[in-house]
Scaffold this motif. Sequence first.
Motif, short mmCIF file in Angstrom:
data_model
loop_
_atom_site.label_atom_id
_atom_site.label_comp_id
_atom_site.label_asym_id
_atom_site.label_seq_id
_atom_site.Cartn_x
_atom_site.Cartn_y
_atom_site.Cartn_z
N TYR A 307 10.04 -2.16 11.82
CA TYR A 307 9.71 -0.73 11.82
C TYR A 307 10.77 0.00 11.01
O TYR A 307 11.95 -0.02 11.38
CB TYR A 307 9.70 -0.18 13.25
N PHE A 308 10.37 0.62 9.91
CA PHE A 308 11.32 1.40 9.09
C PHE A 308 11.28 2.86 9.53
O PHE A 308 10.50 3.25 10.39
CB PHE A 308 10.97 1.25 7.61
N LYS A 309 12.16 3.65 8.90
CA LYS A 309 12.23 5.09 9.27
C LYS A 309 10.86 5.75 9.09
O LYS A 309 10.42 6.51 9.92
CB LYS A 309 13.24 5.79 8.35
N ASP A 310 10.23 5.43 7.94
CA ASP A 310 8.93 6.03 7.65
C ASP A 310 8.22 5.17 6.60
O ASP A 310 8.76 4.16 6.13
CB ASP A 310 9.09 7.48 7.17
N GLY A 311 7.04 5.61 6.24
CA GLY A 311 6.23 4.86 5.28
C GLY A 311 6.91 4.73 3.92
O GLY A 311 6.78 3.71 3.24
N GLU A 312 7.64 5.78 3.56
CA GLU A 312 8.28 5.77 2.23
C GLU A 312 9.37 4.70 2.19
O GLU A 312 9.48 3.92 1.24
CB GLU A 312 8.84 7.19 1.98
N GLU A 313 10.14 4.60 3.27
CA GLU A 313 11.19 3.58 3.29
C GLU A 313 10.60 2.17 3.35
O GLU A 313 11.10 1.24 2.69
CB GLU A 313 12.14 3.79 4.48
N ALA A 314 9.51 2.01 4.11
CA ALA A 314 8.86 0.69 4.19
C ALA A 314 8.36 0.28 2.80
O ALA A 314 8.52 -0.87 2.38
CB ALA A 314 7.71 0.73 5.18
N ALA A 315 7.79 1.24 2.07
CA ALA A 315 7.27 0.94 0.73
C ALA A 315 8.43 0.55 -0.19
O ALA A 315 8.33 -0.38 -1.00
CB ALA A 315 6.52 2.15 0.18
N ARG A 316 9.56 1.25 -0.05
CA ARG A 316 10.73 0.92 -0.89
C ARG A 316 11.24 -0.48 -0.56
O ARG A 316 11.60 -1.25 -1.45
CB ARG A 316 11.85 1.95 -0.65
N ALA A 317 11.31 -0.79 0.72
CA ALA A 317 11.80 -2.12 1.13
C ALA A 317 10.85 -3.20 0.59
O ALA A 317 11.31 -4.24 0.09
CB ALA A 317 11.89 -2.20 2.65
N ASN A 318 9.57 -2.93 0.67
CA ASN A 318 8.57 -3.88 0.16
C ASN A 318 8.80 -4.14 -1.33
O ASN A 318 8.86 -5.29 -1.78
CB ASN A 318 7.17 -3.30 0.41
N ALA A 358 19.48 -7.76 3.78
CA ALA A 358 20.88 -7.30 3.85
C ALA A 358 21.21 -6.46 2.62
O ALA A 358 21.84 -5.40 2.72
CB ALA A 358 21.82 -8.50 3.96
N LYS A 359 20.73 -6.90 1.46
CA LYS A 359 20.97 -6.13 0.23
C LYS A 359 20.27 -4.78 0.32
O LYS A 359 20.82 -3.75 -0.07
CB LYS A 359 20.42 -6.88 -0.99
N PHE A 360 19.04 -4.78 0.86
CA PHE A 360 18.32 -3.52 0.98
C PHE A 360 19.03 -2.59 1.97
O PHE A 360 19.16 -1.38 1.72
CB PHE A 360 16.87 -3.74 1.41
N ALA A 361 19.54 -3.18 3.05
CA ALA A 361 20.23 -2.37 4.06
C ALA A 361 21.42 -1.66 3.43
O ALA A 361 21.72 -0.50 3.77
CB ALA A 361 20.68 -3.26 5.22
N ALA A 362 22.07 -2.33 2.48
CA ALA A 362 23.25 -1.74 1.83
C ALA A 362 22.88 -0.52 0.99
O ALA A 362 23.73 0.32 0.69
CB ALA A 362 23.94 -2.80 0.98
N THR A 363 21.61 -0.41 0.59
CA THR A 363 21.18 0.74 -0.24
C THR A 363 20.75 1.92 0.63
O THR A 363 20.40 2.98 0.12
CB THR A 363 19.96 0.37 -1.12
N ARG A 364 20.67 1.69 1.96
CA ARG A 364 20.15 2.74 2.85
C ARG A 364 21.15 3.87 3.00
O ARG A 364 22.35 3.63 3.06
CB ARG A 364 19.90 2.18 4.24
N ALA A 365 20.60 5.07 3.17
CA ALA A 365 21.49 6.23 3.34
C ALA A 365 22.14 6.17 4.72
O ALA A 365 21.54 5.69 5.65
CB ALA A 365 20.67 7.49 3.19
#
Length: 365
Positions: A307-318, A358-365
């Motif tokens: 579960y991501f913060k929202d749809g936009e973040e899930a799409a970015r992670a994808n 882990a790499k994606f987590a590092a880009t999170r605000a």
Amino acid sequence: MTKTVPAPKAGILDIAPYIGGKSKIEGVAEPIKLSSNENALGCSAKAIEAYEAAKVKLFRYPDGHAAPLRAAVSAYHDLEPERLVFGNGSDEVFALLNQVYLEAGDNIVTGEHGFLAYRISALACQAEVRLAEEPDQRVSIEKLLELVDAKTKIVYISNPANPTGTWNTPEEIAYLRARLDPSILLAIDEAYAEFVDEPTWETAFGMARGSDNMIVTRTFSKIHGLAGLRIGFGYCPLPVIEAIDRIRLPFNANLPAQFAAVAALQDSVHIEASRQQILNWHPRLRQAIAGLGFEVRKSIGNFVLIYFKDGEEAARANEFLMTQGIIIRHVANYGLPQCLRITIGKDEENQAVLEALAKFAATRA
Ligand SMILES: Cc1ncc(COP(=O)(O)O)c(C=O)c1O
């Protein structure tokens, strides 16, 4: 004279086409594909042997009654052979049920995040699809019952559920069955049953045995790794079988699939290895993903849902995972735009997913 073109019947073009899991990333020769809940370990070598042996029989029609497979499934699950119907995947069993029981204006009831296959073929019968709210992304028996009315013909539940990985207890299923009018079918889809190690889950085969309106479906696509061959079955009351057999295409379960499925059931080593791969990785993946700061809940089945913060973040992670050569499933079309579903894969594939996350987590605000 005005020209007219053949028009599909009302409603067909309003059906959103089923979109399967992606299998390609441009420029990546061999992506890691964890988008369709296939078996991480592939299928049994014995099933491949049986498939190879089938090749000299390809000019023959398959056994329309699937007698050897019927006997094998009956013995394996301790089910009366005459109460089984085989399909081109369990998807076809849902489609057959819908065709047999739904008229225009009837309805089916299922959970709002429920599997899409039940819905598509119901819409093709010009029936209404009623989606019951799933508080906490779990099928609520009360919410299902609120939507049931005189036009309801089938209630569908996948247990465990895809993509949420949540489940219903036998007490809940019994409660639902007791409150449904006996003229309404209750179909329990147990596609992921073999991956379950959860004391509050139980197969509904036992409950269905003594019931005139319950159906349980299983598939060879998941634990047996035969998704490409398309074979599944339903355990149904006899009158349901008799009705389905009027319209079932005579050779709907293909010949190599029948051969391979019999062999798959005999390979207990492969079945157990496939199960253990999932049971070992489930807690490890959930813990590691949570450790990276993402929300992941207890779930069962051969997949996890983030579960991501929202749809936009899930799409970015994808998108980000795709840049790392990994294909997973953004489940927006299941009413969960904020979620990504990851099929549990081979050891090295799961490691790669964790590194990419882990790499994606590092880009999170
Ligand atoms: C809940 C559920 N039911 C059924 C199926 C499909 O099974 P089959 O391949 O037998 O059509 C799937 C496949 O993803 C599923 O997730």
